[in-house]
Scaffold this motif. Structure first.
Motif, PDB file in Angstrom:
ATOM      1  N   ALA A 160      -1.959   4.868  -4.066  1.00 29.57           N
ATOM      2  CA  ALA A 160      -0.831   4.297  -4.825  1.00 29.57           C
ATOM      3  C   ALA A 160      -0.300   3.007  -4.191  1.00 29.57           C
ATOM      4  CB  ALA A 160       0.291   5.330  -4.945  1.00 29.57           C
ATOM      5  N   LEU A 161      -1.193   2.168  -3.719  1.00 29.90           N
ATOM      6  CA  LEU A 161      -0.766   0.935  -3.056  1.00 29.90           C
ATOM      7  C   LEU A 161      -0.082  -0.031  -4.028  1.00 29.90           C
ATOM      8  CD1 LEU A 161      -3.862   0.273  -0.748  1.00 29.90           C
ATOM      9  CD2 LEU A 161      -1.635   1.195  -0.094  1.00 29.90           C
ATOM     10  N   ASP A 162      -0.635  -0.163  -5.231  1.00 30.51           N
ATOM     11  CA  ASP A 162      -0.039  -1.079  -6.207  1.00 30.51           C
ATOM     12  C   ASP A 162       1.354  -0.615  -6.627  1.00 30.51           C
ATOM     13  OD1 ASP A 162      -2.138  -2.951  -6.373  1.00 30.51           O
ATOM     14  OD2 ASP A 162      -3.284  -1.586  -7.642  1.00 30.51           O
ATOM     15  N   LYS A 163       1.552   0.689  -6.672  1.00 34.39           N
ATOM     16  CA  LYS A 163       2.843   1.240  -7.068  1.00 34.39           C
ATOM     17  C   LYS A 163       3.875   1.119  -5.948  1.00 34.39           C
ATOM     18  CE  LYS A 163       5.114   5.575  -8.386  1.00 34.39           C
ATOM     19  NZ  LYS A 163       4.913   7.029  -8.625  1.00 34.39           N
ATOM     20  N   ASN A 164       3.504   1.530  -4.742  1.00 35.82           N
ATOM     21  CA  ASN A 164       4.467   1.598  -3.637  1.00 35.82           C
ATOM     22  C   ASN A 164       4.601   0.297  -2.857  1.00 35.82           C
ATOM     23  OD1 ASN A 164       4.916   4.327  -4.254  1.00 35.82           O
ATOM     24  ND2 ASN A 164       3.220   4.987  -2.942  1.00 35.82           N
ATOM     25  N   PHE A 165       3.531  -0.510  -2.867  1.00 36.02           N
ATOM     26  CA  PHE A 165       3.552  -1.790  -2.151  1.00 36.02           C
ATOM     27  C   PHE A 165       2.906  -2.858  -3.041  1.00 36.02           C
ATOM     28  CE2 PHE A 165       3.710   1.475   1.078  1.00 36.02           C
ATOM     29  CZ  PHE A 165       4.639   1.003   1.989  1.00 36.02           C
ATOM     30  N   PRO A 166       3.570  -3.208  -4.158  1.00 36.90           N
ATOM     31  CA  PRO A 166       2.975  -4.201  -5.077  1.00 36.90           C
ATOM     32  C   PRO A 166       2.720  -5.525  -4.374  1.00 36.90           C
ATOM     33  CG  PRO A 166       5.302  -3.810  -5.584  1.00 36.90           C
ATOM     34  CD  PRO A 166       4.902  -2.768  -4.589  1.00 36.90           C
TER      35      PRO A 166
END
Length: 271
Positions: A160-166
């Protein structure tokens, strides 16, 4: 008649060998001296208390760290001490004041604490099961002592990198990592995480203890995406300190980079 003599009996050979031996001895002595200085930052509590902790001296502060011996991620390893020492002793070259810093695999939080004491905006990250102890150590050692209040966030590598660290909000000047490469099955996800968090100007400081062949393979994979420079080596600890920056898209091969990331997400590669 010319008498042939072995090169090994030539006085110049012995002088050169003596010089090499002296150089190795000097490097060995230098290594031991610096390691001794680093380890001298640790101290043991003089009084026995109900809660066990380890003490460290950095940035003019006494830092108390609570560990959890049942978890690798909640123990202070020598690599963390090496990185803390480097940050403290290189403040002129790498000034942390008001810089945006993220630590991955923060563990007990020692490195994040030192970066905070040096004036950085720090985000300390790790797995959800480690966040309680991480938050406790950071709050205990930074409250009313730091220019900026550090944050603690969950970060599971590759998840979930894009969600949590866009990417649009990833403005990190520095990424810190100590002893994140060892015999675990998430090395490819770790590489994806490094790549995701970096912008073109982000500097990575990464300290690594070499144990198995997997470490060497990871370094080779890392070099495909990042320009890697060895800053220091500590042979007595089998530890190296690296500085890295993202390769530009052209030199890294943009289509190949995207193909690699897609493949890595769909299936883990064995390093």
């Amino acid at each position: 008649m010319i008498k042939k003599t072995s090169i090994y009996s030539h006085p110049l050979f012995h002088r050169l060998m003596d010089q090499e031996a002296q150089k190795e001895n000097r490097e060995d002595d230098d290594d031991k001296e610096v390691v001794a200085q680093i380890m001298a930052r640790c101290f043991v509590p003089t009084l026995i208390t109900t809660a066990s902790w380890e003490g460290f001296h950095f940035v003019g502060q006494e830092i108390r760290i609570t560990e959890a011996t049942d978890c690798y991620g909640a123990v202070v390893w020598p690599s963390a001490l090496v990185l803390c020492y480097f940050l403290e002793t290189n403040v002129k070259q790498y000034n942390m004041v008001d810089k945006n810093v993220i630590e991955i695999g923060a563990g007990t939080g020692l490195v994040s604490i030192v970066a905070s004491l040096l004036g950085a905006h720090v985000t300390a990250t790790d797995l959800p099961e480690l966040l309680g102890n991480l938050q406790y150590n950071i709050s205990r050692n930074t409250k009313m002592k730091c220019r900026h209040l550090p944050q603690v966030k969950e970060l599971s590598w590759g998840v979930a990198l894009d969600k949590n660290f866009p990417r649009s909000s990833n403005n990190f000047d520095y990424i810190l990592a100590a002893d994140v490469v060892y015999a675990h099955p998430f090395l490819e996800e770790l590489l994806i995480t490094f790549d995701h968090l970096c912008k073109e100007t982000t500097v990575i400081f990464w300290v690594m203890k070499f144990r198995l062949e997997k470490e060497n393979k990871f370094v080779d994979r890392f070099k495909e995406l990042f320009d890697l420079e060895e800053i220091s080596s500590f042979p007595s600890l089998n530890i190296k300190l690296y500085k890295a920056m993202k390769k530009n898209q052209r030199s890294a091969g943009y289509p190949q980079r995207e193909a690699w990331k897609t493949k890595a997400v769909s299936s883990r590669l064995s390093l």
